[in-house]
Motif scaffolding. Sequence first.
Motif, PDB file in Angstrom:
ATOM      1  N   ARG A   1       8.068   6.965   4.990  1.00 32.21           N
ATOM      2  CA  ARG A   1       9.183   6.240   5.600  1.00 32.21           C
ATOM      3  C   ARG A   1      10.345   6.054   4.637  1.00 32.21           C
ATOM      4  O   ARG A   1      11.508   6.199   5.020  1.00 32.21           O
ATOM      5  CB  ARG A   1       8.694   4.895   6.111  1.00 32.21           C
ATOM      6  N   ARG A   2      10.049   5.721   3.390  1.00 31.24           N
ATOM      7  CA  ARG A   2      11.138   5.583   2.415  1.00 31.24           C
ATOM      8  C   ARG A   2      11.780   6.940   2.127  1.00 31.24           C
ATOM      9  O   ARG A   2      12.987   7.074   2.046  1.00 31.24           O
ATOM     10  CB  ARG A   2      10.600   5.024   1.112  1.00 31.24           C
ATOM     11  N   TRP A   3      10.909   7.898   1.984  1.00 34.58           N
ATOM     12  CA  TRP A   3      11.343   9.242   1.629  1.00 34.58           C
ATOM     13  C   TRP A   3      12.357   9.782   2.645  1.00 34.58           C
ATOM     14  O   TRP A   3      13.371  10.365   2.289  1.00 34.58           O
ATOM     15  CB  TRP A   3      10.114  10.136   1.534  1.00 34.58           C
ATOM     16  N   ASN A   4      12.070   9.565   3.939  1.00 37.12           N
ATOM     17  CA  ASN A   4      12.967  10.076   4.982  1.00 37.12           C
ATOM     18  C   ASN A   4      14.354   9.452   4.913  1.00 37.12           C
ATOM     19  O   ASN A   4      15.362  10.112   5.147  1.00 37.12           O
ATOM     20  CB  ASN A   4      12.362   9.851   6.368  1.00 37.12           C
ATOM     21  N   ILE A   5      14.365   8.150   4.597  1.00 38.12           N
ATOM     22  CA  ILE A   5      15.667   7.482   4.440  1.00 38.12           C
ATOM     23  C   ILE A   5      16.448   8.142   3.300  1.00 38.12           C
ATOM     24  O   ILE A   5      17.622   8.478   3.433  1.00 38.12           O
ATOM     25  CB  ILE A   5      15.470   5.975   4.129  1.00 38.12           C
ATOM     26  N   VAL A   6      15.742   8.374   2.183  1.00 36.17           N
ATOM     27  CA  VAL A   6      16.403   8.974   1.026  1.00 36.17           C
ATOM     28  C   VAL A   6      16.934  10.372   1.369  1.00 36.17           C
ATOM     29  O   VAL A   6      18.062  10.726   1.028  1.00 36.17           O
ATOM     30  CB  VAL A   6      15.437   9.040  -0.180  1.00 36.17           C
ATOM     31  N   LEU A   7      16.111  11.153   2.079  1.00 34.73           N
ATOM     32  CA  LEU A   7      16.539  12.502   2.461  1.00 34.73           C
ATOM     33  C   LEU A   7      17.803  12.457   3.318  1.00 34.73           C
ATOM     34  O   LEU A   7      18.722  13.257   3.147  1.00 34.73           O
ATOM     35  CB  LEU A   7      15.444  13.207   3.259  1.00 34.73           C
ATOM     36  N   MET A   8      17.840  11.518   4.263  1.00 31.21           N
ATOM     37  CA  MET A   8      18.998  11.425   5.151  1.00 31.21           C
ATOM     38  C   MET A   8      20.249  11.034   4.368  1.00 31.21           C
ATOM     39  O   MET A   8      21.323  11.592   4.582  1.00 31.21           O
ATOM     40  CB  MET A   8      18.691  10.427   6.272  1.00 31.21           C
ATOM     41  N   PHE A   9      20.089  10.090   3.428  1.00 24.78           N
ATOM     42  CA  PHE A   9      21.216   9.732   2.554  1.00 24.78           C
ATOM     43  C   PHE A   9      21.731  10.986   1.850  1.00 24.78           C
ATOM     44  O   PHE A   9      22.925  11.246   1.784  1.00 24.78           O
ATOM     45  CB  PHE A   9      20.783   8.732   1.471  1.00 24.78           C
ATOM     46  N   LEU A  10      20.769  11.744   1.322  1.00 21.83           N
ATOM     47  CA  LEU A  10      21.121  12.926   0.543  1.00 21.83           C
ATOM     48  C   LEU A  10      21.872  13.946   1.404  1.00 21.83           C
ATOM     49  O   LEU A  10      22.884  14.503   0.984  1.00 21.83           O
ATOM     50  CB  LEU A  10      19.848  13.546  -0.028  1.00 21.83           C
ATOM     51  N   ALA A  11      21.370  14.166   2.628  1.00 21.39           N
ATOM     52  CA  ALA A  11      22.013  15.143   3.513  1.00 21.39           C
ATOM     53  C   ALA A  11      23.458  14.735   3.794  1.00 21.39           C
ATOM     54  O   ALA A  11      24.380  15.543   3.726  1.00 21.39           O
ATOM     55  CB  ALA A  11      21.232  15.277   4.816  1.00 21.39           C
ATOM     56  N   PHE A  12      23.657  13.451   4.072  1.00 24.88           N
ATOM     57  CA  PHE A  12      25.007  12.990   4.386  1.00 24.88           C
ATOM     58  C   PHE A  12      25.898  13.051   3.148  1.00 24.88           C
ATOM     59  O   PHE A  12      27.034  13.522   3.205  1.00 24.88           O
ATOM     60  CB  PHE A  12      24.969  11.559   4.930  1.00 24.88           C
ATOM     61  N   PHE A  13      25.347  12.612   2.029  1.00 23.79           N
ATOM     62  CA  PHE A  13      26.093  12.670   0.780  1.00 23.79           C
ATOM     63  C   PHE A  13      26.559  14.106   0.511  1.00 23.79           C
ATOM     64  O   PHE A  13      27.716  14.342   0.166  1.00 23.79           O
ATOM     65  CB  PHE A  13      25.207  12.167  -0.363  1.00 23.79           C
ATOM     66  N   LEU A  14      25.644  15.068   0.704  1.00 22.46           N
ATOM     67  CA  LEU A  14      26.004  16.461   0.437  1.00 22.46           C
ATOM     68  C   LEU A  14      27.059  16.972   1.407  1.00 22.46           C
ATOM     69  O   LEU A  14      27.888  17.807   1.042  1.00 22.46           O
ATOM     70  CB  LEU A  14      24.763  17.354   0.491  1.00 22.46           C
ATOM     71  N   SER A  15      27.036  16.471   2.651  1.00 13.98           N
ATOM     72  CA  SER A  15      28.047  16.946   3.590  1.00 13.98           C
ATOM     73  C   SER A  15      29.426  16.409   3.210  1.00 13.98           C
ATOM     74  O   SER A  15      30.426  17.120   3.304  1.00 13.98           O
ATOM     75  CB  SER A  15      27.671  16.601   5.033  1.00 13.98           C
ATOM     76  N   ILE A  16      29.486  15.166   2.743  1.00 11.64           N
ATOM     77  CA  ILE A  16      30.773  14.622   2.284  1.00 11.64           C
ATOM     78  C   ILE A  16      31.204  15.292   0.978  1.00 11.64           C
ATOM     79  O   ILE A  16      32.363  15.667   0.790  1.00 11.64           O
ATOM     80  CB  ILE A  16      30.692  13.085   2.087  1.00 11.64           C
ATOM     81  N   PHE A  17      30.213  15.500   0.101  1.00 12.60           N
ATOM     82  CA  PHE A  17      30.479  16.192  -1.159  1.00 12.60           C
ATOM     83  C   PHE A  17      31.057  17.584  -0.887  1.00 12.60           C
ATOM     84  O   PHE A  17      32.004  18.024  -1.538  1.00 12.60           O
ATOM     85  CB  PHE A  17      29.179  16.286  -1.959  1.00 12.60           C
ATOM     86  N   GLY A  18      30.493  18.259   0.114  1.00 11.84           N
ATOM     87  CA  GLY A  18      30.964  19.588   0.478  1.00 11.84           C
ATOM     88  C   GLY A  18      32.409  19.565   0.950  1.00 11.84           C
ATOM     89  O   GLY A  18      33.226  20.395   0.543  1.00 11.84           O
ATOM     90  N   THR A  19      32.714  18.574   1.794  1.00  5.29           N
ATOM     91  CA  THR A  19      34.091  18.441   2.259  1.00  5.29           C
ATOM     92  C   THR A  19      35.018  18.215   1.082  1.00  5.29           C
ATOM     93  O   THR A  19      36.103  18.795   0.986  1.00  5.29           O
ATOM     94  CB  THR A  19      34.222  17.239   3.207  1.00  5.29           C
ATOM     95  N   PHE A  20      34.555  17.366   0.174  1.00  3.81           N
ATOM     96  CA  PHE A  20      35.350  17.035  -1.003  1.00  3.81           C
ATOM     97  C   PHE A  20      35.616  18.288  -1.847  1.00  3.81           C
ATOM     98  O   PHE A  20      36.754  18.565  -2.232  1.00  3.81           O
ATOM     99  CB  PHE A  20      34.602  15.968  -1.807  1.00  3.81           C
ATOM    100  N   ILE A  21      34.556  19.072  -2.116  1.00  3.16           N
ATOM    101  CA  ILE A  21      34.701  20.272  -2.955  1.00  3.16           C
ATOM    102  C   ILE A  21      35.650  21.277  -2.307  1.00  3.16           C
ATOM    103  O   ILE A  21      36.554  21.807  -2.940  1.00  3.16           O
ATOM    104  CB  ILE A  21      33.320  20.945  -3.183  1.00  3.16           C
ATOM    105  N   THR A  22      35.463  21.526  -1.001  1.00  8.08           N
ATOM    106  CA  THR A  22      36.291  22.541  -0.365  1.00  8.08           C
ATOM    107  C   THR A  22      37.721  22.065  -0.203  1.00  8.08           C
ATOM    108  O   THR A  22      38.652  22.856  -0.236  1.00  8.08           O
ATOM    109  CB  THR A  22      35.772  22.918   1.032  1.00  8.08           C
ATOM    110  N   ARG A  23      37.892  20.776  -0.008  1.00  4.14           N
ATOM    111  CA  ARG A  23      39.227  20.270   0.303  1.00  4.14           C
ATOM    112  C   ARG A  23      40.016  19.842  -0.920  1.00  4.14           C
ATOM    113  O   ARG A  23      41.218  19.686  -0.856  1.00  4.14           O
ATOM    114  CB  ARG A  23      39.116  19.104   1.294  1.00  4.14           C
TER     115      ARG A  23
END
Lengths: 137, 643
Positions: free
Chosen positions: B270-292
């Motif tokens: 249960r904790r792990w899944n929360i962390v994974l979801m944080f990571l996925a979202f963080f990476l999507s924002i990070f990706g926007t940041f890098i490309t933009r």
Amino acid sequence: MNPKAKIKIVAVALILFFSFLTFKAVKSSLVYYLTVSEVQERESFSKLKRLRVSGVVERGSIKRNEDGSISFIIRDKESTIYVQYKGVIPDVFRDEVQAVVEGTIEDKVFLANKLFAKCPTKYEDDKLGNNRLSFVQ
Amino acid sequence: MFNNIGETALFLSFLISILGLFSFSIGILKKDDKLIHIGSRCVVSTFFLVTISLISLIYLLVTKDFSNFYVAKNTSNDLSALYSFTALWAGQEGSLLLWSWILSIYIFLLTISKSKSKLIPAAQNVILFVLGFFIFLIVFIENPFELLLQPPTNGRGLNPILQNIYMAIHPLTLYVGYIALTVPFAFSIASILSKDGSDDWIKLSKKWTYFSWIFLLGGLLLGSRWAYLELGWGGYWAWDPVENVALMPWLVLTAFIHSSMAQEMRSLLRRWNIVLMFLAFFLSIFGTFITRSGLISSVHSFAQSKIGIYFIIFILLITIVSVFSYQKNKKFLLSKEDITSLVSKENFFIFNNIFFLVITLTVFLGTIFPILSEAVTGEKILVGPSFYNLVNFPNVLLLMLLMSIAPIVPWKKGNLANLYKFVFIPLLISLVSGIATFILLNELKTSLVVLLSILVVAVMLKEIIIDFKVQLQDRMEIKKIITLKARRYCAFLVHFGIIVLILGINFSSVFASKYDVSLEKGETAIFENYKIELIDTYKKENEAKSILGAILILHDGGKTYILNPEQNNYKYEGNREINKETEVAIYSTLTKDYYVILVGENLKGNFNFKIHINPMVSLIWIGSLISIVGGIILFVRKREIND
């Protein structure tokens, strides 16, 4: 030993293995990214295996050779490098564009086997930009 | 006029989203339903206002109103209506507006959904916060409704390499997938902040994660197909930073889709899944940041811009809020159960997650390596494609091994003897095929990939055959069997697609060959088993461009293929620095792609060509499509029997 501890041991072993692999991979695939003057300033760089250098293509310097390769000069504010390249030429490549070449240096000639070119972004200094009417600023 | 409408609507939507944020926050804290209701009203208004703003910009683009700075920058008189429309996401400002609009659709859908979950208001609040940030960027930093004092007679035009149907829809597809991650992320934050000890957020997020997964994969597929057809270097993937940041959220999301099943079925991780979801979202924002932001230099030359600093603040804020709320409330996330055996589905999901995360980490490290090395040593150092290939290859093999056995291992505790009995024959078949491949091709990597591919497919087939045998003996109808096992069969379909994709990547990268040929008209060149003849060349002109073309006939064995590569020179280049464009000629068969580039005319009047023979590239597109279809069925399916 309980299953959780076993899983942890296997996981740690795997992570160690991959860290080692990553370390090896980094070592074998390094490319130094330099500007033109950095290459000229420090001769020692020329002994490194692979370099990636970015600079602006000197106007009128692009020459096509008979064997299908091209040669050109890239420069930055202070110095220039003579480049030889064989391969597909990017569509954007021409005089005065920002070019990135990757390869090795031999006898002060950069032998490139990769060439990237970027179109400069002229947002700030172009004519359109000068007459914009902004509500915000 | 549309300039004013668009800008006013946008500004209003910013104010209203702030109002919404306040009413949600206070409403949730004071448990005041009225305030929460006001918040929902604000969401609906924001959605309509952003829609009005978007339509205004589309209208300005399609009517080519050059008094608008964005329109003048990205379109020109000779641009077709379709590409004037897609110019909406050709530049920074339009992309951000589109981004906000898509997110506003998602939050609108969530608001009008019938779900009575307690998590919804908090999730709306989180999404509204993210949306508010993007609207802030467009209103104050990158305004698409900036006016020009003296409208020019012609705009500077859309980059010709972007005038391609794949490129037109590829960014849009990626956006849809990227942005959809905000919703499950919002559920995870809502779950943890509300100290809700349940697994509800996993159930609420499920369809959203499937949806995002499908679009991210589709976006990656379209992007590589575009690179393959348009860029003319014979490849489809270069480990460029911009490609990497699109890949990473997909990898983490794939890990999440697997590990979340352990929570759904057994309330584990249960904790792990929360962390994974944080990571996925963080990476999507990070990706926007890098490309933009243009922080890492990439062959994709996006506009450099001033939004970088705001993104850094936003990413920091998101990270602090996520980490803080996780630390504070993680005690509510203890799993009630425990993993009981090494040979169990849940345990195999853990290993699946380790491999996916190692790949993600590798890609992340490779992407930010230049920044890291500059900070540490002062030299900018890159890692080449061999870095990614070296680390990822064993990971992919291990994932394939898991893919073969994990689906047939039961939850809780599996039996090694049973597993062995089940895989014995498939293993035998795959060993034979692996050895046969090695004898035929004398290539270890390919043989390993083939061995594991056959193993995965053979195990799946055996499982399906046994299923049908048993059920048909019970006189069950075929349709019923399929409904009963739908989720599993969809997973099989997705897995099968990925296997086809991996085979395609392997064969096309290991066995690709390329040749440089210089020909005069009527001349024939022979290389290896191929013969190529230059039949004719031509020069054409139309209003927009002049074209140099060549017609070639390629003989391979008994078959002949006609190829027609071209080179376009655009006459009106506007302010863009590109006016040359290579049209690659590709003849695709299932087993080989014949890929010819017209490099140009040389000094002696001969024509230079680059010829790539790429085996099995088609499998890459076919495999991805199969996986996408599997994902779509999972997404649209209503019934959840036996899940």
